[in-house]
Scaffold this active site. Sequence first.
Site, PDB file in Angstrom:
ATOM      1  N   GLU A 198      -9.660  -9.820  -7.995  1.00  0.00           N
ATOM      2  CA  GLU A 198      -8.417  -8.600  -8.186  1.00  0.00           C
ATOM      3  C   GLU A 198      -7.223  -8.887  -8.765  1.00  0.00           C
ATOM      4  OE1 GLU A 198      -7.792  -8.615  -3.426  1.00  0.00           O
ATOM      5  OE2 GLU A 198     -10.027  -8.220  -2.483  1.00  0.00           O
ATOM      6  N   TYR A 240     -12.770  -2.595  -3.618  1.00  0.00           N
ATOM      7  CA  TYR A 240     -12.596  -2.024  -1.964  1.00  0.00           C
ATOM      8  C   TYR A 240     -14.461  -1.791  -1.795  1.00  0.00           C
ATOM      9  CZ  TYR A 240      -8.513  -1.093  -0.335  1.00  0.00           C
ATOM     10  OH  TYR A 240      -7.245  -1.492   0.784  1.00  0.00           O
ATOM     11  N   LYS A 300       0.401  -1.262   0.472  1.00  0.00           N
ATOM     12  CA  LYS A 300      -0.533   0.255   0.430  1.00  0.00           C
ATOM     13  C   LYS A 300       1.064   1.775   0.204  1.00  0.00           C
ATOM     14  CE  LYS A 300      -3.693  -2.190   1.963  1.00  0.00           C
ATOM     15  NZ  LYS A 300      -4.987  -1.922   3.554  1.00  0.00           N
ATOM     16  N   HIS A 337      -1.628  -5.466   1.808  1.00  0.00           N
ATOM     17  CA  HIS A 337      -2.764  -6.030   1.034  1.00  0.00           C
ATOM     18  C   HIS A 337      -2.907  -7.579   0.632  1.00  0.00           C
ATOM     19  CE1 HIS A 337      -6.897  -7.023  -0.756  1.00  0.00           C
ATOM     20  NE2 HIS A 337      -6.890  -7.210  -1.532  1.00  0.00           N
ATOM     21  N   ASN A 365      -1.663  -0.332   6.911  1.00  0.00           N
ATOM     22  CA  ASN A 365      -1.838  -1.086   7.355  1.00  0.00           C
ATOM     23  C   ASN A 365       0.199  -2.182   6.500  1.00  0.00           C
ATOM     24  OD1 ASN A 365      -3.309  -2.504   5.832  1.00  0.00           O
ATOM     25  ND2 ASN A 365      -5.088  -3.497   6.930  1.00  0.00           N
TER      26      ASN A 365
END
Length: 138
Positions: free
Chosen positions: A127, A50, A10, A116, A113
């Site tokens: 995805e 998302y 990310k 992913h 975080n």
Amino acid sequence: RMERTFAMIKPDGVRRGLTAEILARIQRKGYRVVGLKQMVIPRETAEAHYGEHKERPFFGELVDFITGGPVVAIALEGENAIAGWRAMMGATNPANAAPGSIRADYATTVGENVTHGSDSPESAERELGLFFKPEELL
Ligand code: CMP
């Protein structure tokens, strides 16, 4: 079972210079990197990626964050790669992440975080299709 999964570093991970460290962990584990690119995610792609979180209060913030700088999109292949990569990342909330996992080692907040990973074979296929053309998977 041989699986493919979608992994991503990310924007916080890229910004902090963790790309090489995370790719090294993936390769040491033995997963094959079958697709790899650094990119800024188009807003529409982020909203589709998302989609399951659309009604959550943090959805706007999440899309702003994930489109706010370059990410590294990774297609991984290996035995049990979907659950295996999620185990390497640790729990979504770094406070609950197993010692030695990426999130335990490098993250402090649930929103930023570092990585992913797809949570099921269906998500992985969806995805991977959002981020890679078939000819980009080698
Ligand atoms: P990930 O599992 O990759 O996909 C959904 C993301 O939503 C999750 O990572 C977190 O980064 C993010 N997320 C979950 N809960 C919150 C929250 N309370 N505030 C901000 N982001 C969140």
